[in-house]
Design a protein around this motif. Sequence first.
Motif, short mmCIF file in Angstrom:
data_model
loop_
_atom_site.label_atom_id
_atom_site.label_comp_id
_atom_site.label_asym_id
_atom_site.label_seq_id
_atom_site.Cartn_x
_atom_site.Cartn_y
_atom_site.Cartn_z
N GLU A 1 -3.85 -8.75 7.93
CA GLU A 1 -3.95 -7.62 8.85
C GLU A 1 -2.57 -7.02 8.98
O GLU A 1 -1.60 -7.71 9.30
N LYS A 2 -2.47 -5.74 8.70
CA LYS A 2 -1.16 -5.08 8.77
C LYS A 2 -0.94 -4.54 10.17
O LYS A 2 -1.72 -3.76 10.68
N LYS A 3 0.16 -4.99 10.77
CA LYS A 3 0.50 -4.56 12.12
C LYS A 3 1.97 -4.14 12.14
O LYS A 3 2.78 -4.70 11.43
N GLY A 4 2.27 -3.18 12.96
CA GLY A 4 3.66 -2.81 13.17
C GLY A 4 4.19 -1.82 12.15
O GLY A 4 3.58 -1.51 11.15
N PHE A 5 5.37 -1.34 12.45
CA PHE A 5 6.03 -0.32 11.64
C PHE A 5 6.33 -0.80 10.22
O PHE A 5 6.04 -0.12 9.25
N LEU A 6 6.90 -2.01 10.07
CA LEU A 6 7.28 -2.50 8.74
C LEU A 6 6.07 -2.80 7.86
O LEU A 6 6.15 -2.69 6.64
N ALA A 7 4.95 -3.15 8.46
CA ALA A 7 3.75 -3.45 7.68
C ALA A 7 3.31 -2.24 6.87
O ALA A 7 2.73 -2.37 5.79
N HIS A 8 3.62 -1.04 7.36
CA HIS A 8 3.28 0.19 6.65
C HIS A 8 3.93 0.22 5.26
O HIS A 8 3.39 0.80 4.32
N PHE A 9 5.10 -0.40 5.11
CA PHE A 9 5.83 -0.38 3.85
C PHE A 9 5.49 -1.55 2.93
O PHE A 9 5.92 -1.59 1.80
N HIS A 10 4.74 -2.51 3.42
CA HIS A 10 4.36 -3.67 2.62
C HIS A 10 3.20 -3.30 1.72
O HIS A 10 2.12 -3.00 2.18
N ARG A 11 3.41 -3.34 0.41
CA ARG A 11 2.39 -2.89 -0.53
C ARG A 11 1.96 -4.00 -1.50
O ARG A 11 1.51 -3.72 -2.59
N HIS A 12 2.14 -5.24 -1.14
CA HIS A 12 1.79 -6.34 -2.03
C HIS A 12 0.29 -6.43 -2.19
O HIS A 12 -0.45 -6.28 -1.24
N GLY A 13 -0.16 -6.65 -3.41
CA GLY A 13 -1.58 -6.78 -3.67
C GLY A 13 -2.14 -8.07 -3.11
O GLY A 13 -1.40 -8.95 -2.66
N HIS A 14 -3.45 -8.20 -3.16
CA HIS A 14 -4.11 -9.41 -2.70
C HIS A 14 -5.48 -9.53 -3.37
O HIS A 14 -5.97 -8.58 -3.96
N VAL A 15 -6.05 -10.71 -3.28
CA VAL A 15 -7.40 -10.98 -3.78
C VAL A 15 -8.09 -11.79 -2.69
O VAL A 15 -7.54 -12.78 -2.20
N ASN A 16 -9.28 -11.38 -2.33
CA ASN A 16 -10.04 -12.14 -1.33
C ASN A 16 -10.42 -13.50 -1.90
O ASN A 16 -10.78 -13.61 -3.08
N LEU A 17 -10.35 -14.52 -1.06
CA LEU A 17 -10.70 -15.88 -1.49
C LEU A 17 -12.11 -15.92 -2.08
O LEU A 17 -12.33 -16.54 -3.12
N GLY A 18 -13.05 -15.23 -1.45
CA GLY A 18 -14.42 -15.19 -1.95
C GLY A 18 -14.51 -14.61 -3.35
O GLY A 18 -15.35 -15.04 -4.16
N ASP A 19 -13.65 -13.63 -3.66
CA ASP A 19 -13.65 -13.04 -5.00
C ASP A 19 -13.14 -14.04 -6.04
O ASP A 19 -13.68 -14.11 -7.15
N LEU B 1 -1.03 -17.19 1.46
CA LEU B 1 -1.45 -17.77 0.19
C LEU B 1 -2.71 -18.59 0.37
O LEU B 1 -2.87 -19.30 1.36
N GLN B 2 -3.59 -18.49 -0.61
CA GLN B 2 -4.85 -19.23 -0.61
C GLN B 2 -5.02 -19.88 -1.98
O GLN B 2 -4.41 -19.45 -2.95
N PHE B 3 -5.86 -20.90 -2.06
CA PHE B 3 -6.05 -21.59 -3.33
C PHE B 3 -7.53 -21.87 -3.58
O PHE B 3 -8.34 -21.94 -2.66
N VAL B 4 -7.83 -22.01 -4.88
CA VAL B 4 -9.15 -22.48 -5.31
C VAL B 4 -8.91 -23.49 -6.41
O VAL B 4 -8.17 -23.22 -7.37
N LEU B 5 -9.49 -24.66 -6.27
CA LEU B 5 -9.46 -25.69 -7.31
C LEU B 5 -10.87 -25.77 -7.87
O LEU B 5 -11.83 -25.98 -7.13
N ALA B 6 -11.00 -25.58 -9.18
CA ALA B 6 -12.30 -25.58 -9.83
C ALA B 6 -12.26 -26.49 -11.05
O ALA B 6 -11.18 -26.77 -11.58
N MET B 7 -13.43 -26.94 -11.49
CA MET B 7 -13.52 -27.85 -12.62
C MET B 7 -14.51 -27.38 -13.67
O MET B 7 -15.55 -26.80 -13.32
N ALA B 8 -14.19 -27.65 -14.92
CA ALA B 8 -15.11 -27.39 -16.02
C ALA B 8 -16.13 -28.52 -16.04
O ALA B 8 -15.80 -29.66 -15.67
#
Length: 179
Positions: free
Chosen positions: A115-133, A156-163
């Motif tokens: 959630e972007k809040k505040g003045f500086l958050a407006h300049f934060h442009r880092h990408g992201h991926v939803n955990l569900g995706d 940061l979020q993680f997914v551990l998966a197995m073949a």
Amino acid sequence: LEPGESVLDVGCGTGTLAIAAKRHVGPTGTVYGIDASPEMLARARKKARKAGVEVVFKNGVAQALPFPDAQFDAVLSTVMLHHLPRTARQECAREMRRVLKPGGRVLAVDFGAVEKKGFLAHFHRHGHVNLGDIIAILSEAGLSIGESGAVGIRNLQFVLAMAPSPPELTSAATNEPIP
């Protein structure tokens, strides 16, 4: 990671994770790093030499990994998936699955939405991926999700998966596993 395992770091950047992986798998293990940026790979090679570890770094894209089927015990991807559009993420997941040995593991770590809040958050442009995706693309690629959630650092979020493991061979006469 265990000694002797083979590991691939997809989107290895400057090689920090690949170098750490090599220290875990030891002299009998192998670690490869792949990245689309020749400049990043040059830095990774220099870092590995300075660290005194042998990691093979290759130039390539995550959607077409230059490795044979079933080569790796573990495939790592950290803060790379958010750089790819959805279709490329799906191709990357299929490729990671393809190069995994039966029973191999994928660990994907990336930025989640914040959630972007505040003045500086407006300049934060880092990408992201939803955990569900991330869970969805790894599942669609034929991997079983083991664990997932927050890493506990920033967003940061993680997914551990197995073949899937190979089917166990059994004797028709005794129905016992064949060694």
